[in-house]
Design a protein around this motif. Structure first.
Motif, PDB file in Angstrom:
ATOM      1  N   ILE A   1       0.852  -1.184   0.000  1.00  0.00           N
ATOM      2  CA  ILE A   1       0.000   0.000   0.000  1.00  0.00           C
ATOM      3  C   ILE A   1       0.891   1.238   0.000  1.00  0.00           C
ATOM      4  CG2 ILE A   1      -0.199   0.240   2.521  1.00  0.00           C
ATOM      5  CD1 ILE A   1      -3.197   0.884   2.025  1.00  0.00           C
ATOM      6  N   SER A   2       0.437   2.280  -0.672  1.00  0.00           N
ATOM      7  CA  SER A   2       1.179   3.540  -0.737  1.00  0.00           C
ATOM      8  C   SER A   2       0.461   4.601   0.088  1.00  0.00           C
ATOM      9  CB  SER A   2       1.312   4.015  -2.189  1.00  0.00           C
ATOM     10  OG  SER A   2       2.013   3.065  -2.957  1.00  0.00           O
TER      11      SER A   2
ATOM     12  N   ILE B   1       8.917  -1.619   4.863  1.00  0.00           N
ATOM     13  CA  ILE B   1       8.715  -0.234   4.439  1.00  0.00           C
ATOM     14  C   ILE B   1       9.581   0.006   3.211  1.00  0.00           C
ATOM     15  CG2 ILE B   1       9.019   2.206   5.040  1.00  0.00           C
ATOM     16  CD1 ILE B   1       8.616   1.488   7.952  1.00  0.00           C
ATOM     17  N   ASP B   2       8.960   0.499   2.142  1.00  0.00           N
ATOM     18  CA  ASP B   2       9.615   0.820   0.857  1.00  0.00           C
ATOM     19  C   ASP B   2       9.813  -0.416  -0.024  1.00  0.00           C
ATOM     20  OD1 ASP B   2       9.603   3.396   1.634  1.00  0.00           O
ATOM     21  OD2 ASP B   2      11.769   3.668   1.704  1.00  0.00           O
ATOM     22  N   GLY B   3      10.364  -0.170  -1.225  1.00  0.00           N
ATOM     23  CA  GLY B   3      10.609  -1.237  -2.183  1.00  0.00           C
ATOM     24  C   GLY B   3       9.752  -1.146  -3.429  1.00  0.00           C
TER      25      GLY B   3
ATOM     26  N   ALA C   1       4.267   0.353   2.115  1.00  0.00           N
ATOM     27  CA  ALA C   1       4.357  -0.628   3.194  1.00  0.00           C
ATOM     28  C   ALA C   1       3.916  -1.965   2.626  1.00  0.00           C
ATOM     29  CB  ALA C   1       3.473  -0.230   4.377  1.00  0.00           C
ATOM     30  N   GLU C   2       4.521  -3.065   3.141  1.00  0.00           N
ATOM     31  CA  GLU C   2       4.247  -4.382   2.565  1.00  0.00           C
ATOM     32  C   GLU C   2       4.014  -5.427   3.649  1.00  0.00           C
ATOM     33  OE1 GLU C   2       6.649  -1.831   0.161  1.00  0.00           O
ATOM     34  OE2 GLU C   2       7.520  -3.080   1.751  1.00  0.00           O
ATOM     35  N   TRP C   3       3.238  -6.451   3.253  1.00  0.00           N
ATOM     36  CA  TRP C   3       3.027  -7.666   4.043  1.00  0.00           C
ATOM     37  C   TRP C   3       3.233  -8.808   3.059  1.00  0.00           C
ATOM     38  CZ3 TRP C   3       0.362  -3.216   3.894  1.00  0.00           C
ATOM     39  CH2 TRP C   3       0.274  -2.477   5.077  1.00  0.00           C
TER      40      TRP C   3
END
Length: 378
Positions: free
Chosen positions: A95-96, A132-134, A231-233
């Protein structure tokens, strides 16, 4: 607190262990800093989640001092995303933040899956993590659980990684044991969102009642701050984004991972973003989805390993014919005497099923047996 340098120049901050019964909600700002807890924000959204989390964990955990190891890097870093909704080696959700904001923290909890090695790869890795980031940037800070299938047995460890790095594929934190079936909670909290060159990572094993946290920074020779643009999961194979050789990016068969309480916070507005409202990511290989990310609910993201379908019979027959031709062209190696009748039987089945013509099969058998006579004599 103390600052230490690990092998390879990795710098970390180890906080003083909080005393038994420590209550972050009643602590002073100096005490929070000493023991490595985030400052209590005046933002009502952040305060609400802080109180909720502390209330959930209060008096249930034993804090331990972190210890470390190293996971070797396997590839060069590159952006992880391909076509919309796909990734060479990431499955889950991203998500951004809204325009003008950046990600400051991210969290989730999940049950660590057991894993099964991929055929022909006995040390298949699998990592489940938050980050966070990527997305569109070469920097990323990730933390979670890294698993391998051995040999000799499956192994699990908490880890963190800040890319770009200098030959480091991840930093294990084995001081809090973790195994398949454990419920874990992981939080990353950067100092300021965009521009951060330091962050605190929290590892909680709710099943065992153990927790540890540490201050981390970039691993590269040049400290690259976080951009804070996503952000990532995620469930993935290699810890670092993969530039090529997509077959290496497939995770071990992990069955299913259900990320709960998937949330990320932004600065300066202090918005709380729900991970399940972002974009789902899936890993594809050979035109098939191998690891699928599914948005289950506002704060729930599911990753499912999908066993690839076997190739159609037509493909198997065509491949068998190509293998026979390759033996003849390359002048070996020949099929064993015991195996050749089975190969001919499979060719006959391909004819009956209509995948190869009678003329093609007769020609292959004649050509191969003539090659045998020329090569070995009979």
């Amino acid at each position: 607190m103390k600052r230490i340098t690990l092998e390879g120049g990795i710098k970390v901050v180890i906080f003083d262990l909080p005393p038994e019964g420590f209550d972050p909600l009643a602590a002073s700002a100096a005490e929070l800093e000493r023991y490595g807890f985030p400052a209590i924000s005046n933002n009502p959204h952040y305060r609400e989640r802080y109180q909720k989390l502390v209330g959930k964990l209060k008096h249930k955990l034993k804090f331990v001092e972190p210890t470390f190891g190293a996971i070797p890097a396997k590839t060069k870093a590159s952006g992880p995303f391909g076509a919309p909704g796909t990734s060479p080696n990431w499955s889950g959700a991203a998500i951004s933040p809204p325009q003008g904001q950046s990600i400051q923290w991210v969290q989730a909890e999940w049950i660590v899956p057991n894993i099964v090695a991929l055929p022909g790869n006995e040390d298949s890795p699998c990592a489940s993590w938050v980050g966070i980031d990527g997305d569109g940037s070469s920097d990323i800070l990730m933390a979670g659980v890294y698993s391998t299938t051995g040999p000799p047995t499956n192994a699990f460890t908490f880890f963190w990684l800040w890319l770009p790095s200098s030959g480091v594929g991840g930093v294990p934190v084995p001081s809090v044991p973790v195994s398949a079936g454990d419920l874990v909670h992981v939080i990353i909290c950067s100092t300021q969102g965009a521009g951060s060159t330091s962050a605190t990572v929290y590892f909680v094993n709710l099943t065992r009642g153990l927790s540890t946290h540490l201050g981390v920074g970039p691993l590269g020779t040049v400290a690259k701050p976080l951009v804070g643009n996503s952000a990532e999961w995620v469930v993935s194979a290699l810890l670092r984004p993969l530039a090529s050789s997509a077959s290496l990016a497939l995770p071990a068969d992990y069955g299913k991972v259900l990320f709960n309480n998937c949330e990320a916070g932004t600065v300066p507005n202090g918005d709380v973003l729900d991970g399940g409202t972002g974009n789902a990511l899936s890993i594809s290989a050979g035109g098939q989805v191998v690891s699928r990310g599914i948005l289950i609910g506002p704060t729930t993201v599911e990753c499912i390993y999908e066993v690839p379908s076997p190739p159609p019979e037509s493909t198997i027959c065509e491949q068998l014919a190509q293998n026979i031709r390759k033996v003849i062209i390359d002048n070996g190696p020949a099929f064993t005497v015991a195996a050749w009748p089975g190969v001919k039987s499979q060719l006959e089945q391909c004819v009956r099923q209509g995948y190869l013509t009678r003329a093609t099969v007769n020609g292959l058998i004649t050509e191969y047996e003539n090659w045998l006579k020329t090569r070995f004599g009979s």
